[in-house]
Design an enzyme around this catalytic site. Structure first.
Site, PDB file in Angstrom:
ATOM      1  N   GLU A 176       0.888  -1.140  -0.117  1.00 22.18           N
ATOM      2  CA  GLU A 176       0.053  -0.150  -0.031  1.00 22.18           C
ATOM      3  C   GLU A 176       0.832   1.071  -0.029  1.00 22.18           C
ATOM      4  OE1 GLU A 176      -2.878  -0.870  -0.327  1.00 22.18           O
ATOM      5  OE2 GLU A 176      -3.051  -2.739   0.367  1.00 22.18           O
ATOM      6  N   ARG A 443      -8.433  19.947 -21.553  1.00 20.78           N
ATOM      7  CA  ARG A 443      -8.105  20.270 -22.825  1.00 20.78           C
ATOM      8  C   ARG A 443      -8.829  19.438 -23.833  1.00 20.78           C
ATOM      9  NH1 ARG A 443      -2.444  21.507 -25.920  1.00 20.78           N
ATOM     10  NH2 ARG A 443      -3.066  23.371 -26.729  1.00 20.78           N
ATOM     11  N   LYS A 476       9.807  17.680 -29.449  1.00 23.80           N
ATOM     12  CA  LYS A 476       9.192  18.194 -28.291  1.00 23.80           C
ATOM     13  C   LYS A 476       8.129  17.199 -27.598  1.00 23.80           C
ATOM     14  CE  LYS A 476       6.996  22.474 -26.876  1.00 23.80           C
ATOM     15  NZ  LYS A 476       6.467  23.538 -27.172  1.00 23.80           N
ATOM     16  N   ASP A 478       5.007  16.535 -25.596  1.00 22.67           N
ATOM     17  CA  ASP A 478       4.256  17.316 -24.519  1.00 22.67           C
ATOM     18  C   ASP A 478       3.284  16.377 -23.904  1.00 22.67           C
ATOM     19  OD1 ASP A 478       3.020  19.634 -23.520  1.00 22.67           O
ATOM     20  OD2 ASP A 478       2.721  20.571 -25.536  1.00 22.67           O
ATOM     21  N   CYS A 526       8.074  18.150 -21.872  1.00 24.77           N
ATOM     22  CA  CYS A 526       7.175  19.424 -21.926  1.00 24.77           C
ATOM     23  C   CYS A 526       5.846  18.869 -21.168  1.00 24.77           C
ATOM     24  CB  CYS A 526       6.867  20.043 -23.197  1.00 24.77           C
ATOM     25  SG  CYS A 526       5.846  21.409 -23.280  1.00 24.77           S
ATOM     26  N   SER A 527       5.294  19.475 -20.480  1.00 20.46           N
ATOM     27  CA  SER A 527       3.879  19.272 -20.066  1.00 20.46           C
ATOM     28  C   SER A 527       3.229  20.394 -19.628  1.00 20.46           C
ATOM     29  CB  SER A 527       3.989  18.550 -18.742  1.00 20.46           C
ATOM     30  OG  SER A 527       2.729  18.107 -18.269  1.00 20.46           O
ATOM     31  N   GLY A 528       2.598  21.007 -20.653  1.00 17.47           N
ATOM     32  CA  GLY A 528       1.937  22.404 -20.470  1.00 17.47           C
ATOM     33  C   GLY A 528       2.962  23.424 -20.275  1.00 17.47           C
ATOM     34  N   ASP A 534      11.219  17.118 -13.775  1.00 16.89           N
ATOM     35  CA  ASP A 534      11.550  16.386 -12.596  1.00 16.89           C
ATOM     36  C   ASP A 534      12.850  15.165 -13.098  1.00 16.89           C
ATOM     37  OD1 ASP A 534      10.805  13.531 -13.677  1.00 16.89           O
ATOM     38  OD2 ASP A 534       8.737  14.702 -13.579  1.00 16.89           O
ATOM     39  N   ASP A 548       5.174  27.431 -20.011  1.00 17.43           N
ATOM     40  CA  ASP A 548       4.282  28.212 -21.048  1.00 17.43           C
ATOM     41  C   ASP A 548       4.532  29.760 -20.906  1.00 17.43           C
ATOM     42  OD1 ASP A 548       4.068  25.950 -22.740  1.00 17.43           O
ATOM     43  OD2 ASP A 548       1.721  25.859 -22.310  1.00 17.43           O
ATOM     44  N   GLU A 614      15.461  45.629 -34.355  1.00 17.46           N
ATOM     45  CA  GLU A 614      15.295  44.356 -33.613  1.00 17.46           C
ATOM     46  C   GLU A 614      16.120  43.281 -34.154  1.00 17.46           C
ATOM     47  OE1 GLU A 614      11.373  44.580 -30.729  1.00 17.46           O
ATOM     48  OE2 GLU A 614      11.167  44.302 -32.712  1.00 17.46           O
TER      49      GLU A 614
HETATM   50  C1  DGJ Z   1       1.734  23.010 -24.323  1.00 14.33           C
HETATM   51  C2  DGJ Z   1       3.147  23.532 -24.483  1.00 14.33           C
HETATM   52  O1  DGJ Z   1       3.866  23.824 -23.398  1.00 14.33           O
HETATM   53  C3  DGJ Z   1       3.280  24.419 -25.558  1.00 14.33           C
HETATM   54  O2  DGJ Z   1       4.786  25.139 -25.801  1.00 14.33           O
HETATM   55  C4  DGJ Z   1       2.839  23.937 -26.883  1.00 14.33           C
HETATM   56  O3  DGJ Z   1       3.629  23.065 -27.421  1.00 14.33           O
HETATM   57  C5  DGJ Z   1       1.460  23.601 -26.678  1.00 14.33           C
HETATM   58  N1  DGJ Z   1       1.247  22.565 -25.660  1.00 14.33           N
HETATM   59  C6  DGJ Z   1       0.890  22.875 -27.872  1.00 14.33           C
HETATM   60  O4  DGJ Z   1      -0.500  22.383 -27.720  1.00 14.33           O
END
Ligand code: DGJ
Length: 726
Positions: A176, A443, A476, A478, A526-528, A534, A548, A614
């Protein structure tokens, strides 16, 4: 160095600057006696009081002796249900329904090298750096054997721990809770520092004094989360960046986690960290073994900077893998904030064309290139190219990009599915859903059940096809929602508690296959943004998109918080357009470049939208990054101030290991009338050397203690100092 003393039954671990000790007591209980500054050998159990404490019961071995209780003994791996009322490390249900686990020492062994964990990420030995200690404990009633694993990397002051629990009996047992580490500290006062936050505000350090009770950092979102990070520091109340005792704990895991610090009735402290017991149970049949993920521990008695620097080095060199772990990453441009879903091949090429002219090296096409993915309602799961947007597919586009002298990279989100997708219509049962419940969307997407082999096979086959279909140099990866409705149709009811963990193992399995089969591809996690930043993911993806939130001023805080554990080489950081999409703030391009340069450096905008002036700055930024990347990646990192505090500026420094080169960067804070002048006192330089700073020579001691006065600048301006020993 790991030493066993058979006279006093102690096992002592020495790293360069720390010592850790456990002791097998006369009853076979494995006590924890010390973790702190390096000391000479000895038996450090003398602080443990043998006293008759009220309501602290005795195990049978104590007989009539009321002064011995598991409740008052510091434990190396706390048991449950037998009189230690502090946080347990392990809990298990036997066939008879009882929960108790009571562990006693059986044996131990010491070996060269580092243990490995099947299917789980872990720190590794580059050759001759590590030793391993294995300690075997047993509960004779349940016949559970618990192998405590310790990896010792003396040079980096890093001790890792992992736990393997085996069922050596004949009946199944249900685990557990199996924590990865447990450390007891003698009486004293502590602060905890955890990394809290939210989506777009990841890893904000939270420092709190401990009072009696339990302080928790956790995630039950199925991933390590934006909200809390699997990292905790315990420190003395007077610990600063530059002085004081501190202990850092990082879990090498990307799923639900629990990190708890208990301040007890006797003002002693227990820290435990591991997989969160929330909706967790693991059926262990006779002969089976369960492996808990690794936890990494670092001690510093010279403050938080040193603690972070030790983590940085070990993560960079002994956790991240592959050809990219220590190499200069290509300077990329990503189209997400420039186009969102509204792009086609010509648009991507037009962004790339402009970027190639100013020295950008890779074009990354983000979300929206596959299936019917023209918005976030549909398409996830269908990894076939949208030929309407990209005629000729990925290979045609990659060729056009490569013709510009750039590499080509791609976004994927393999763990997810939209209900409006071919995949979902074909396999609705592949998404997590509890029979009879409506389920929850986030989402507009559902999570694929990665505990199922056929699902993992589908994902891997599609990724293999995609990655082999064109010249792809970067991915990338995600992951845009938290897990809910976690239930697998492939497992019986008494194994549903395994699904969260099996999901994480599934992610690791796929990433490991990609790592082996496509070693040249740089994968960015990447996760949002930074929702799964981690040590677990860093074993497969040597960089992770930090957030983001690309506002440079907010990024100061995010990168500051992230730096307590994670090195700059892991922090995905880009220059984006202004006003910033999240905060509407306008920050000068120069400042945006300086902040992104403290990470992997890249762009997240359409350079066609920049003014001539720029645009002319971009090659300078790129040249500056190229000149300094090695310092940023491999140098020693110092935080100069705290961006959460009101101050004239916030800064940071990278210093080469031999202290001959450094780069100091500062960004001014919110503007005020009659502003206070900022003085930059540097860190990490050799006081006995002279340094040329942007052309002027100063003594190292002067730079450290007197400092350099900054000019009065507008808000959000950046200044950099290139420092070279003369
Ligand atoms: C979340 C990511 O952090 C963004 O950079 C982008 O890739 C979007 N998702 C795309 O859906």
């Amino acid at each position: 160095m790991i030493c066993y003393n058979n006279t006093n039954n102690t096992i002592t671990i020495h790293t360069k600057n720390s010592t850790y000790q456990m002791k097998i007591d006369s009853k076979g209980v494995l006590l924890h006696t010390y973790y702190g500054p390096r000391v000479r050998s000895g038996d450090f159990s003398n602080w443990i009081l043998q006293e008759d404490r009220g309501f602290s019961p005795q195990p049978s071995e104590a007989g009539l002796d009321r002064t011995y209780s598991l409740d008052t003994q510091p434990q190396e791996y706390s048991s449950s249900g037998v009189g230690d009322f502090r946080i347990p490390s392990i809990e298990a249900t036997s066939l008879d329904g009882s929960y108790t686990v009571d562990l006693r020492y059986v044996s131990h062994s010491i070996e060269d090298g580092k243990y490995t964990l099947d299917g789980l990420p872990s720190f590794y030995d580059n050759g001759g750096e590590w030793e391993t200690l294995r300690v075997l404990l047993k509960d004779t009633c349940t016949n559970l054997t618990v192998e405590l694993l310790y990896g010792v990397f003396a040079e980096c002051d890093l001790i890792t721990r992992a736990v393997k629990v085996s069922n050596s009996g004949t009946n199944p047992v249900s685990l557990e809770r199996v924590m990865s580490t447990c450390v007891d500290f003698p009486s004293g006062t502590f602060h905890t520092i955890t990394l809290g936050g939210a989506y777009g505000r990841e890893r904000e350090p939270v420092r709190m004094p401990l009072t009696q009770g339990i302080h928790t950092a956790q995630s039950i979102r199925g991933s390590s989360s934006h909200q809390q990070n699997p990292f905790t520091i315990l420190c003395s109340p007077d610990t600063t960046e530059d002085s004081g005792d501190c202990w850092g704990f990082a879990l090498v895991y990307s799923g639900n986690f629990l990190a708890q610090t208990e301040y007890t009735q006797f003002h002693e402290t227990r820290f435990v960290m591991g997989i969160h017991p929330f909706h967790f149970s693991w059926k262990l049949k006779a002969g089976e073994t369960f492996c808990a993920p690794e936890a990494a521990m670092v001690f510093s008695n010279s403050g938080l900077s040193t603690l972070s620097q030790r983590f940085h080095k070990a993560i960079r060199l002994n956790l991240c893998r592959g050809q990219w772990k220590d190499a200069r990453r290509p300077i990329l441009i990503n189209n997400w904030e420039a186009t969102y879903f509204a792009f086609d091949a010509d648009k991507i090429v037009s962004i790339a064309e402009k970027a190639s002219k100013v020295g950008v090296e890779m074009m990354v096409m983000d979300d929206g290139w596959f299936g019917e993915r023209n918005d976030d309602f549909r398409g996830l799961g269908d990894w076939d190219v949208n030929e309407k947007k990209l005629p000729g597919g990925l290979s045609a586009l990659a060729e056009r990009i490569e013709a510009l002298g750039m590499k080509f990279g791609l976004w994927v989100e393999p763990e997810m599915v939209n209900e409006d997708s071919k995949l979902y219509r074909l396999h609705p049962d592949w998404a997590f859903k509890i029979p009879g419940r409506e389920g929850t969307r986030s989402r507009h997407q559902l999570v694929l059940d990665l505990s199922r082999k056929e699902v993992r096979d589908y994902i891997l086959t599609n990724l293999r096809n995609t990655l082999s279909s064109a010249h792809i140099s970067y991915v990338k990866w995600d992951m845009n929602r938290s897990l809910t409705d976690v239930f697998s149709l492939s497992l019986p009811s008494d194994q549903q508690g395994e699904v969260y963990h099996r999901y994480v193992l599934g992610v690791y399995e796929i990433l490991e296959a990609l790592h082996q089969e496509f070693p040249h591809i740089l994968i960015e996690g990447c996760s949002g943004g930074g929702g799964r930043f981690d040590c677990g993911m860093l074993h497969y993806t040597p960089q992770i998109w930090c957030s983001d939130n690309t506002d440079a001023i907010e990024r100061l805080r995010i990168q500051y918080g992230t730096s307590f554990c994670y090195p700059c080489s892991t922090m995905g950081a880009h220059v984006s357009a202004v006003p910033n999409g999240m905060t509407r703030r306008c920050v000068p391009l120069h400042t945006r470049g300086v902040v992104a340069e403290a990470g992997t450096f890249g762009y997240e905008l359409d350079l066609n939208e920049l003014s001539e002036e720029e645009l002319a700055e971009v090659p300078q930024q790129i040249a500056h990054f190229k000149k300094n990347w090695e310092l940023v990646t491999k140098g020693t990192y110092y935080r100069l101030g705290n961006p959460f505090e009101e101050a004239p500026f916030y800064g940071w420094m990278h210093v080469s290991e031999d202290q001959t080169r450094a780069l100091a960067s500062v960004v001014t804070g919110v503007g005020h009338a009659n502003p206070i002048r900022g003085i930059l006192r540097m860190k990490g330089l050799d006081p006995n050397r002279d340094y040329k700073v942007n052309g002027t020579v100063y003594g190292g001691d002067v730079l450290l203690h007197v400092g350099i006065s900054l000019p009065i600048l507008d808000e959000y301006r950046a200044v950099q100092f290139e420092i070279e020993a003369v």
